[in-house]
Design an enzyme around this catalytic site. Structure first.
Site, PDB file in Angstrom:
ATOM      1  N   LYS A  37      37.501  31.764  31.329  1.00  0.00           N
ATOM      2  CA  LYS A  37      37.789  31.061  32.579  1.00  0.00           C
ATOM      3  C   LYS A  37      37.171  29.660  32.497  1.00  0.00           C
ATOM      4  O   LYS A  37      36.087  29.493  31.904  1.00  0.00           O
ATOM      5  CB  LYS A  37      37.178  31.859  33.740  1.00  0.00           C
ATOM      6  CG  LYS A  37      37.570  31.394  35.123  1.00  0.00           C
ATOM      7  CD  LYS A  37      37.021  32.370  36.171  1.00  0.00           C
ATOM      8  CE  LYS A  37      37.383  31.969  37.590  1.00  0.00           C
ATOM      9  NZ  LYS A  37      36.908  32.941  38.588  1.00  0.00           N
ATOM     10  N   SER A  87      40.284  34.393  41.893  1.00  0.00           N
ATOM     11  CA  SER A  87      40.471  33.106  41.271  1.00  0.00           C
ATOM     12  C   SER A  87      40.664  33.141  39.756  1.00  0.00           C
ATOM     13  O   SER A  87      41.094  32.144  39.188  1.00  0.00           O
ATOM     14  CB  SER A  87      39.278  32.203  41.605  1.00  0.00           C
ATOM     15  OG  SER A  87      38.092  32.728  41.053  1.00  0.00           O
ATOM     16  N   SER A 141      37.220  38.031  42.349  1.00  0.00           N
ATOM     17  CA  SER A 141      38.034  37.193  41.454  1.00  0.00           C
ATOM     18  C   SER A 141      38.315  37.747  40.069  1.00  0.00           C
ATOM     19  O   SER A 141      39.134  37.188  39.354  1.00  0.00           O
ATOM     20  CB  SER A 141      37.398  35.819  41.303  1.00  0.00           C
ATOM     21  OG  SER A 141      37.729  35.043  42.419  1.00  0.00           O
TER      22      SER A 141
HETATM   23  N1  GLN Z   1      38.759  34.967  47.153  1.00  0.00           N
HETATM   24  C1  GLN Z   1      37.344  34.893  47.281  1.00  0.00           C
HETATM   25  C2  GLN Z   1      36.939  33.488  47.636  1.00  0.00           C
HETATM   26  O1  GLN Z   1      37.793  32.695  47.741  1.00  0.00           O
HETATM   27  C3  GLN Z   1      36.663  35.330  46.007  1.00  0.00           C
HETATM   28  C4  GLN Z   1      36.690  34.314  44.943  1.00  0.00           C
HETATM   29  C5  GLN Z   1      35.873  34.695  43.763  1.00  0.00           C
HETATM   30  O2  GLN Z   1      35.528  35.865  43.564  1.00  0.00           O
HETATM   31  N2  GLN Z   1      35.510  33.697  42.986  1.00  0.00           N
HETATM   32  O3  GLN Z   1      35.818  33.167  47.798  1.00  0.00           O
END
Ligand code: GLN
Length: 449
Positions: free
Chosen positions: A49, A124, A148
């Protein structure tokens, strides 16, 4: 696509061929899962990532503000991958600074779901999950602050593990919300997840929140025959879509057929989790992202009039809308006068959520739960931020409490053809039991990639 286990047996020439094959497929599929095809060293290629530092790589968190930044050191997970015969290969697309659930907030444009290009891959870590699902990567690392890793794995039909908080070093991971972030593997099988997890897990003195608890190797020792008690959360399931409920029924049947004991439990209304998470996460994000000021990292605005103008314009031009929204929210909940009402209260609720999970684990070894309320939505469907936040209802409590959890693909929805994944949640620092249960569920479920 070859498994990680088999790839580790390949000779360097064969691995070189695999790398060009991965690239060819990514070009052909056009999912926009890769931001770049950088390579750093010899070994089995692992997709990272774009928020994990690799020395000499441009690492951008899919943000305009980090254009031009070059990482000066390797993240601990990267050092450990190398030691285990693997090597960073490519940067995966993601939501800007890991803030989002769809990968649509990337500066590089959205990643598409390999099962239906009209749909999002989740987020994400959407690039990581889409690439693994589409055979463009053997395995990938993602990060999970509120789902994510697990949610894109569910939307793309692959395995995704968020380890216990403190289990995997965060050194070299660009911080979003430091008390919630964990790096973890995204793979096509439970066994490959164990191999990648073993490589990266364990204490690291570079990360002050890294746990000083020995991490026993798991790959090769997984025991799918262990009989476990698995809690299902009835009120969670009741709120999910028909496709997710069907997958849940299927998983319960499979677990019973494997000889596990099912117990029925309830956890508090998920709306408290959402409020608590979006206070804690944004407060920490506002603090962590203060460092991107146009001076120290990445992109700077042109011709600043003075220092204040430099800060103001570099940040205004460099951050996207969702990131700005979170910085505003985070500063608000931390501001004097609101701190007690929001931030302090959220920390207290966080404590209550932990107690609830502890109670379930007095009786159960694992919890089975939905990951997302439905299959992957279409691009643009979660444009309303509140709707997007609500879709995190099943994943964020796990981060607030720090528990390990793994998504497994269960079935493909008959209506849409989209994969549905569910998560198993374990006790803190008991990844072994999580892997045992996951391997048992995996072998009794008939999911074809
Ligand atoms: N969707 C969640 C957020 O926007 C989790 C994102 C993540 O785990 N990085 O914060």
């Amino acid at each position: 696509m070859i498994s990680l286990k088999d790839a580790l047996q390949k000779r360097p020439e064969e691995l070189a061929e695999i790398r060009s094959e991965l690239r060819r497929r990514a070009d052909e599929n056009g999912l926009n899962a890769y931001i770049a095809f950088d390579e750093a060293g010899e070994g089995v290629p692992i997709l990272l990532k774009d928020n994990i530092q690799v020395k000499g790589w441009s690492v951008t968190c899919a943000s305009k503000i980090l254009q031009g930044y070059v990482a000066p050191y390797d993240a601990t997970v990267v050092t450990r991958l190398r030691a285990a015969g693997m090597a960073p290969f490519g940067r995966a697309n993601m939501d800007e600074f890991a803030m989002g659930s769809t990968t649509e907030s990337s500066f590089y444009g959205p990643t598409l779901n390999p099962h239906d290009k009209k749909r999002v891959p989740g987020g994400s870590s959407g690039g990581s999950a889409a690439a693994v699902a589409a055979g463009e990567a053997i395995a990938a690392l993602g990060s999970d602050t509120g789902g994510s890793i697990r949610q894109p794995a569910a939307y793309c039909g692959v395995v995704g593990l968020k380890p216990t908080y403190g289990r995997v070093s965060r050194y070299g991971l660009a911080a979003y919300a430091s008390s919630l972030d964990q790096i973890g593997p995204i793979t096509r099988s439970v066994e490959d997840a164990a191999i990648l997890y073993d490589a990266i897990a364990g204490h690291d003195s570079h990360d002050s929140t890294s746990a000083e608890i020995d991490s026993e190797p798991i790959a090769g020792r997984i025991d799918p025959d262990r009989k476990l008690t698995v809690a299902v959360i009835d009120n969670y399931v009741a709120e999910a879509s028909p496709a997710v409920r069907k997958a849940h029924d299927e998983a319960v049947r499979a677990l019973e057929a494997e000889g596990h004991t099912i117990v029925h439990k309830e956890l508090s209304n998920t709306k408290y989790d959402i409020a608590t998470y979006y206070i804690v996460a944004t407060a920490e994000a506002a603090t962590n992202l203060a460092r991107y000021d146009g001076v120290r990292y990445g992109r700077r605005c042109e011709n600043p009039k003075n220092l204040e103008d430099l800060y103001y314009r570099s940040r205004s031009e460099g951050f996207g809308d969702e990131v700005k929204r979170r910085i505003l929210l985070g500063n608000f909940v931390l501001s004097s006068g609101y701190y007690d009402a929001y931030y302090l209260k959220a920390q207290k609720v966080r404590h209550l959520i932990r107690e609830e999970f502890n109670k379930v684990f007095e009786e159960a070894d694992l919890i089975l739960s939905p990951v997302a309320p439905s299959v992957a939505p279409e691009l643009g469907a979660l444009a309303d931020p509140l709707e997007m936040y609500k879709s995190d209802m099943y994943t964020i409590a796990i981060n607030l409490v720090g528990l390990p959890a793994m998504t497994l693909p269960i079935l493909k929805d008959a209506d849409t053809g989209m994969p549905v994944g569910l998560q198993l949640i374990g006790r803190a620092f008991d990844e072994k039991t999580l892997f045992d249960g996951a391997a048992s569920l995996e072998r009794s479920i008939d999911y074809s990639h």
